[in-house]
Write a protein that holds these residues in place. Structure first.
Motif, PDB file in Angstrom:
ATOM      1  N   SER A  48       0.827  -1.203   0.000  1.00  0.00           N
ATOM      2  CA  SER A  48       0.000   0.000   0.000  1.00  0.00           C
ATOM      3  C   SER A  48       0.861   1.252   0.000  1.00  0.00           C
ATOM      4  N   ALA A  49       1.973   1.224   0.759  1.00  0.00           N
ATOM      5  CA  ALA A  49       2.877   2.378   0.790  1.00  0.00           C
ATOM      6  C   ALA A  49       3.498   2.619  -0.582  1.00  0.00           C
ATOM      7  N   TRP A  50       3.861   1.539  -1.251  1.00  0.00           N
ATOM      8  CA  TRP A  50       4.396   1.671  -2.616  1.00  0.00           C
ATOM      9  C   TRP A  50       3.332   2.254  -3.549  1.00  0.00           C
ATOM     10  N   CYS A  51       2.098   1.811  -3.392  1.00  0.00           N
ATOM     11  CA  CYS A  51       0.999   2.332  -4.203  1.00  0.00           C
ATOM     12  C   CYS A  51       0.839   3.837  -3.981  1.00  0.00           C
ATOM     13  N   GLY A  52       0.905   4.282  -2.716  1.00  0.00           N
ATOM     14  CA  GLY A  52       0.802   5.713  -2.425  1.00  0.00           C
ATOM     15  C   GLY A  52       1.933   6.499  -3.048  1.00  0.00           C
ATOM     16  N   TRP A  53       3.146   5.919  -3.029  1.00  0.00           N
ATOM     17  CA  TRP A  53       4.297   6.572  -3.661  1.00  0.00           C
ATOM     18  C   TRP A  53       4.058   6.719  -5.155  1.00  0.00           C
ATOM     19  N   LEU A  76       0.077   6.310 -10.879  1.00  0.00           N
ATOM     20  CA  LEU A  76      -1.307   5.900 -10.651  1.00  0.00           C
ATOM     21  C   LEU A  76      -2.185   7.123 -10.452  1.00  0.00           C
ATOM     22  N   GLU A  77      -3.435   7.004 -10.867  1.00  0.00           N
ATOM     23  CA  GLU A  77      -4.366   8.117 -10.720  1.00  0.00           C
ATOM     24  C   GLU A  77      -4.919   8.210  -9.311  1.00  0.00           C
ATOM     25  N   ALA A  78      -5.011   7.075  -8.629  1.00  0.00           N
ATOM     26  CA  ALA A  78      -5.617   7.062  -7.302  1.00  0.00           C
ATOM     27  C   ALA A  78      -4.948   5.999  -6.441  1.00  0.00           C
ATOM     28  N   HIS A  79      -5.081   6.177  -5.139  1.00  0.00           N
ATOM     29  CA  HIS A  79      -4.506   5.231  -4.181  1.00  0.00           C
ATOM     30  C   HIS A  79      -5.495   4.076  -4.008  1.00  0.00           C
ATOM     31  N   TYR A  80      -5.477   3.181  -4.993  1.00  0.00           N
ATOM     32  CA  TYR A  80      -6.441   2.090  -5.004  1.00  0.00           C
ATOM     33  C   TYR A  80      -6.302   1.165  -3.799  1.00  0.00           C
ATOM     34  N   ALA A  81      -5.081   1.009  -3.304  1.00  0.00           N
ATOM     35  CA  ALA A  81      -4.850   0.044  -2.227  1.00  0.00           C
ATOM     36  C   ALA A  81      -5.522   0.446  -0.924  1.00  0.00           C
ATOM     37  N   GLN A  82      -5.854   1.736  -0.782  1.00  0.00           N
ATOM     38  CA  GLN A  82      -6.457   2.202   0.464  1.00  0.00           C
ATOM     39  C   GLN A  82      -7.968   2.354   0.385  1.00  0.00           C
ATOM     40  N   ARG A  83      -8.551   2.049  -0.751  1.00  0.00           N
ATOM     41  CA  ARG A  83     -10.004   2.136  -0.860  1.00  0.00           C
ATOM     42  C   ARG A  83     -10.668   1.031  -0.052  1.00  0.00           C
ATOM     43  N   ALA A  84     -11.838   1.343   0.464  1.00  0.00           N
ATOM     44  CA  ALA A  84     -12.522   0.421   1.374  1.00  0.00           C
ATOM     45  C   ALA A  84     -12.752  -0.940   0.747  1.00  0.00           C
ATOM     46  N   SER A  85     -13.112  -0.961  -0.535  1.00  0.00           N
ATOM     47  CA  SER A  85     -13.373  -2.245  -1.191  1.00  0.00           C
ATOM     48  C   SER A  85     -12.105  -3.081  -1.318  1.00  0.00           C
ATOM     49  N   ALA A  86     -10.937  -2.404  -1.407  1.00  0.00           N
ATOM     50  CA  ALA A  86      -9.668  -3.127  -1.532  1.00  0.00           C
ATOM     51  C   ALA A  86      -9.232  -3.722  -0.201  1.00  0.00           C
ATOM     52  N   THR A  87      -9.432  -2.999   0.872  1.00  0.00           N
ATOM     53  CA  THR A  87      -8.953  -3.445   2.185  1.00  0.00           C
ATOM     54  C   THR A  87      -9.950  -4.310   2.942  1.00  0.00           C
ATOM     55  N   SER A  88     -11.168  -4.431   2.440  1.00  0.00           N
ATOM     56  CA  SER A  88     -12.193  -5.160   3.193  1.00  0.00           C
ATOM     57  C   SER A  88     -11.837  -6.617   3.480  1.00  0.00           C
ATOM     58  N   PRO A  89     -11.082  -7.333   2.599  1.00  0.00           N
ATOM     59  CA  PRO A  89     -10.734  -8.719   2.950  1.00  0.00           C
ATOM     60  C   PRO A  89      -9.684  -8.843   4.045  1.00  0.00           C
ATOM     61  N   LEU A  90      -8.997  -7.757   4.389  1.00  0.00           N
ATOM     62  CA  LEU A  90      -7.972  -7.836   5.422  1.00  0.00           C
ATOM     63  C   LEU A  90      -8.604  -8.161   6.766  1.00  0.00           C
ATOM     64  N   PRO A  91      -7.905  -8.922   7.604  1.00  0.00           N
ATOM     65  CA  PRO A  91      -8.458  -9.261   8.924  1.00  0.00           C
ATOM     66  C   PRO A  91      -8.545  -8.035   9.817  1.00  0.00           C
TER      67      PRO A  91
END
Length: 413
Positions: A107-112, A119-134
């Motif tokens: 996710s940090a690399w994605c933000g960089w 990238l146009e947007a920080h996709y890794a931090q969107r709610a739909s992307a992080t929802s599977p995380l415990p």
């Protein structure tokens, strides 16, 4: 005119990983630091997963099967990161906090990449992307290992007794004893004295082990030297976590072991590491290479080495400066001594008294005795961070206060 933004989106992922790690690395050239090492390892696993080499059997890769090219930023979206989060959470059987950590690196690399225009947007931090995380496993700072007063006393008493016995045995050798036997006694005394000094510094100074010893992944952390220790003033100059040199306090329980160890070691120069490695393979290579550079032939080197029980002793006599013990080496030392001292450690991650536990144990002592402000100064942390990490102490004390209040009020009913 070429659209630069379009070219960036078509860039391959590998083209940016090294630049990102260079920015995050430490030291000259950005090639040092634990963050870089850990991020690089997770990045390699991410690249393997993206190429279809990791994950479920039905997972192929980021790029469609009918397309023959490397993954580019055009292939990344929140659906992709959601799939990666699902892979970490379900396909590896990793612990919850490890899943969160691994995903945070990517996710940090994605933000960089967003900041750099890939990238146009920080996709890794969107709610739909992080929802599977415990969910957070609820682990609190107080759950992390901290040496208890009993453990600290048992550990320091053990190394003190071991050092006393080894030094007495060495100094009590008769004058006519065989030279190699004398060398073996000297070596055993030095090792025991070094271990005692190391344990006492870790137990009583609250200095981070990475500030004290050599970190193989950060070239700036080469281990504290004798020129950086002032036993009269009770201070030590260390390279802090905040990336600058600063003074750390040496309390009395650490000064005496250091002074006795320094007297026994009698370092050839002030630039010698306070805690040199005793690893025989490392020292053998070092001594052989240095004596070769000084013009000695292999046969001459072998003959000179044969007169010493250990290469460390030859290095001392010839002023061949050894490297400092590493942070991993300190863990090995503590693992050995914890077992030898018969100390039971009930902790989910460490079955021995880990170096950071000495710092946290001292932090608890300071917070309880002097409060958060004084403890923060000693620990080289902000008061806010110390309050957060040792909040369990305040919670426990408030619990005692509430119990006393209930007893006082309810006692009259």
């Amino acid at each position: 005119m070429i659209d630069d933004s379009s070219a960036r989106f078509e860039s391959t992922l590998d083209e940016t990983f090294e630049r990102y790690l260079q920015d995050k690395g430490k030291g000259r050239g950005g090639d040092g630091g634990n963050y870089r090492r850990n991020a690089a390892r997770v990045r390699e696993r991410f690249a393997e997963w993206a190429a279809g080499d990791r994950g479920r059997d039905d997972w192929t890769e980021i790029v469609p099967d009918d397309v023959d090219r490397e993954p580019t930023f055009e292939d990344l979206d929140e659906r992709l990161f959601r799939e990666y989060a699902r892979h970490l959470a379900g396909d590896w059987g990793l612990k919850q906090n490890t899943v969160q950590t691994y995903y945070a690196y990517i996710s940090a690399w994605c933000g960089w990449c967003v900041n750099e225009g890939y990238l146009e947007a920080h996709y890794a931090q969107r709610a739909s992307a992080t929802s599977p995380l415990p969910e957070d496993d609820g682990r609190k700072p107080g759950d992390q290992q901290a040496w208890t007063p009993e453990q600290r006393h048992t550990l320091t008493s053990y190394v003190d007794e071991e050092a006393r016995a080894a030094i007495e045995q060495f100094t009590g050798l008769p004058e006519n004893v065989d030279q190699l036997e004398r060398e073996r006694g000297r070596y055993a005394a030095l090792r025991a004295a070094r271990d005692r000094a190391l344990i006492c510094v870790l137990a009583y100074t609250a200095v981070r082990v990475g500030e004290l010893l050599r970190d193989s992944d950060d070239p700036r952390r080469r281990g504290v030297r004798w020129e950086e220790i002032d036993l009269e003033d009770g201070s030590m100059h260390v390279y802090r976590k905040k990336q600058q040199w600063d003074s750390a306090s040496l309390p009395d329980p650490a000064i005496s072991p250091l002074r006795n160890y320094q007297r026994l070691l009698d370092p050839p120069s002030e630039r010698w590491p306070v805690f040199p490695t005793f690893d025989q393979r490392t020292l053998a290579t070092l001594v052989s290479e240095e004596l070769t550079d000084r013009g000695l032939k292999p046969a001459e080197i072998d003959e000179q080495r044969s007169t010493y029980a250990r290469d460390l002793l030859l290095a001392m006599d010839e002023d061949i400066q050894p490297p400092s013990l590493t942070t991993d080496g300190a863990r090995t030392v503590l693992r050995r001594i914890t077992g030898d001292a018969g100390i039971d450690v009930d902790h989910p991650k460490h079955e021995y008294l880990a170096p950071h536990g000495g710092r946290r144990g001292m932090g608890e002592v300071l917070v309880r005795a002097f409060g958060y402000t004084v403890a923060a100064r000693y620990l080289d942390n902000s008061e806010e961070m110390v309050r957060e990490r040792y909040s369990h102490i305040e919670a426990g004390e408030l619990g005692d206060i509430s119990a006393e209040a209930l007893e006082e009020v309810d006692g009259g009913i």
